[in-house]
Motif scaffolding. Structure first.
Motif, PDB file in Angstrom:
ATOM      1  N   LEU A   1       3.472   7.297   6.172  1.00 38.70           N
ATOM      2  CA  LEU A   1       2.654   6.333   5.550  1.00 38.70           C
ATOM      3  C   LEU A   1       2.604   5.153   6.647  1.00 38.70           C
ATOM      4  O   LEU A   1       1.606   4.379   6.592  1.00 38.70           O
TER       5      LEU A   1
ATOM      6  N   ARG B   1      -8.997   9.896   4.815  1.00 38.68           N
ATOM      7  CA  ARG B   1      -9.382   8.506   4.334  1.00 38.68           C
ATOM      8  C   ARG B   1      -9.234   7.542   5.368  1.00 38.68           C
ATOM      9  O   ARG B   1      -9.943   6.500   5.341  1.00 38.68           O
TER      10      ARG B   1
ATOM     11  N   ARG C   1       0.860  -1.317  -0.059  1.00 39.61           N
ATOM     12  CA  ARG C   1       0.039  -0.064   0.118  1.00 39.61           C
ATOM     13  C   ARG C   1       0.852   1.296  -0.133  1.00 39.61           C
ATOM     14  O   ARG C   1       0.531   2.098  -0.702  1.00 39.61           O
TER      15      ARG C   1
ATOM     16  N   PHE D   1      -2.158  17.174   0.107  1.00 40.15           N
ATOM     17  CA  PHE D   1      -2.786  16.015   0.040  1.00 40.15           C
ATOM     18  C   PHE D   1      -2.882  15.073   1.474  1.00 40.15           C
ATOM     19  O   PHE D   1      -3.456  14.160   1.471  1.00 40.15           O
ATOM     20  N   ILE D   2      -1.991  15.562   2.456  1.00 42.79           N
ATOM     21  CA  ILE D   2      -1.912  14.891   3.549  1.00 42.79           C
ATOM     22  C   ILE D   2      -2.945  15.027   4.381  1.00 42.79           C
ATOM     23  O   ILE D   2      -3.429  14.017   5.147  1.00 42.79           O
TER      24      ILE D   2
ATOM     25  N   ALA E   1       1.299   4.535  -2.714  1.00 39.08           N
ATOM     26  CA  ALA E   1       1.198   5.849  -2.428  1.00 39.08           C
ATOM     27  C   ALA E   1       2.460   6.537  -2.895  1.00 39.08           C
ATOM     28  O   ALA E   1       2.358   7.906  -3.272  1.00 39.08           O
TER      29      ALA E   1
ATOM     30  N   GLN F   1      -6.088  14.932   3.524  1.00 35.87           N
ATOM     31  CA  GLN F   1      -6.863  14.069   2.939  1.00 35.87           C
ATOM     32  C   GLN F   1      -6.748  12.595   3.034  1.00 35.87           C
ATOM     33  O   GLN F   1      -7.465  11.742   3.274  1.00 35.87           O
ATOM     34  N   MET F   2      -5.305  12.384   2.808  1.00 38.14           N
ATOM     35  CA  MET F   2      -4.737  11.046   3.265  1.00 38.14           C
ATOM     36  C   MET F   2      -5.321  10.497   4.545  1.00 38.14           C
ATOM     37  O   MET F   2      -5.733   9.441   4.965  1.00 38.14           O
TER      38      MET F   2
END
Length: 386
Positions: free
Chosen positions: A272, A305, A215, A298-299, A219, A301-302
């Motif tokens: 991550l 999610r 995963r 985008f951190i 990313a 939003q990561m």
């Protein structure tokens, strides 16, 4: 999924008195929080409250050790403390369904020999006290006040759920140089700066580790397009390494180990991994360091999610305008730290009418709050060297 998320424990509210930068704090906490403030305003010290709670219940920890590793009571006490100088923390733990399911409060100071001593310890469940100290045993033997009850498994059974929750707190601030030097990991355990990061990955069960690395590499390709594979590898000494296979002019590509990864790649990799590792509150310091602005954006939003899957709480300190430009960040998620001669205050952005007005006028959260963290007379730095 939503129902499971609402039942997951998190920190819901915090009150502080005379803790480091803070003479007084009384603020709600959401499942995701962004600490925003000038340098030396206390962002790290605010996160350290939760690390302190974790240290209370950790193996080899406890109240005395938690205070000692922070330099003693005098180092912890706010310089703005006045007559009532006990250090106070009151922590609410609950879920979306029941925000105040648990309440843990502690006051402490030091005795005449400068040894940490508990002045009060209290645990409440659903508003009813189930522990109140000092108690009769403390009156008989004051040495009992050198330890909390929450750290003692033979007395904390009625509120062990809180102790176990404190133990799940994780703090991460990866220092790439520590990850690259395998000898630094010798003897380290749960080093939040990355000294044993590779050992920790190596100690994860194979199936879980491989799933996470798969995963993560998917990313990471956004930031490092040439990266095709990522795996754990041990050298002839048995020392663990991470190595990545990069697309290359050679047909088989080229392998690099972590000592050849960029600082940004290592920090993003650590970020991550931390996001996937554990279920308790995750504390992050300035995750934007060494990362490209478009990656930083985008951190939020990561993590949104990830929280959609697990409900995990994430508290992040940041100076980054790019990170705060995410339209999904709510005013109640932004915690503004404002220092003064009487200590730093902590309030959510929702408490500032002018910030609401600026957002309603089309301004981004970053443009509305970052100017509030600007040091006074910062332009004088340009005079250095004259």
């Amino acid at each position: 999924m939503a129902k499971a998320k609402s039942k997951m424990l998190r920190f819901t509210h915090i009150k502080l008195g005379n803790w480091r930068n803070f003479a007084q704090v009384d603020v709600d906490l959401e499942r995701r929080g962004f600490l925003i403030g000038p340098n030396a305003s206390g962002k790290s010290n605010f996160l350290d409250v939760f690390r302190f709670l974790s240290d209370l219940v950790s193996v080899g920890g406890g109240f005395q050790e938690a205070v000692r590793k922070r330099g003693g009571v005098s180092s912890l006490r706010c310089l703005a403390a006045r007559r009532y100088s006990d250090i106070v923390m009151c922590i609410y733990v609950g879920s979306d369904e029941n925000p105040h399911a648990w309440e843990y409060e502690m006051r402490f100071s030091q005795d005449n020999l400068r040894r940490p001593i508990i002045k009060m310890e209290r645990v409440a469940r659903d508003g009813a006290n189930i522990l109140q100290r000092p108690d009769d045993k403390d009156e008989v033997d004051s040495e009992h006040l050198k330890q909390t009850y929450i750290e003692q498994v033979y007395v904390n059974q009625p509120f062990r759920e809180v102790a176990n929750f404190f133990a799940t707190v994780r703090y991460l601030h990866i220092v790439p140089q520590l990850v690259r030097d395998p000898d630094r990991s010798i003897g380290r355990r749960e080093d939040p700066f990355g000294g044993n990061f590779l050992e920790h990955i190596a100690g994860t069960p194979d199936k879980t580790r491989n799933s996470r690395l798969k995963r993560i590499v998917n990313a990471l390709r956004v930031a490092v397009p040439q990266l095709k594979e990522l795996e754990l590898w041990r050298d002839v000494r048995g020392t663990p390494h991470l190595r990545g296979k990069h697309e290359h002019w050679r047909p088989q590509g080229a392998w690099q180990t972590e000592d050849q990864f960029s600082d940004g790649t290592l920090r993003l990799l650590g970020l991550l991994w931390a996001a996937l590792d554990g279920t308790g509150p995750l504390l992050l310091e300035e995750p934007e360091l060494s990362l490209h602005p478009e990656v930083i954006r985008f951190i939020p939003q990561m993590f949104a999610r990830i929280q959609g899957r697990s409900g995990r709480q994430v508290l992040i300190s940041t100076h980054s305008s790019d990170l705060l430009r995410d339209d999904g960040i709510g005013l109640d998620e932004a915690l503004l730290l404002q220092p003064s001669g009487e200590g730093t205050t902590v309030q959510t952005a929702a408490n500032f009418g002018e910030i609401k007005a600026l957002l309603e006028g089309g301004m981004s959260l970053a443009d509305a709050v970052i100017p509030r963290t600007r040091p006074e007379n910062v332009e004088q730095l340009m005079l250095f060297g004259e």
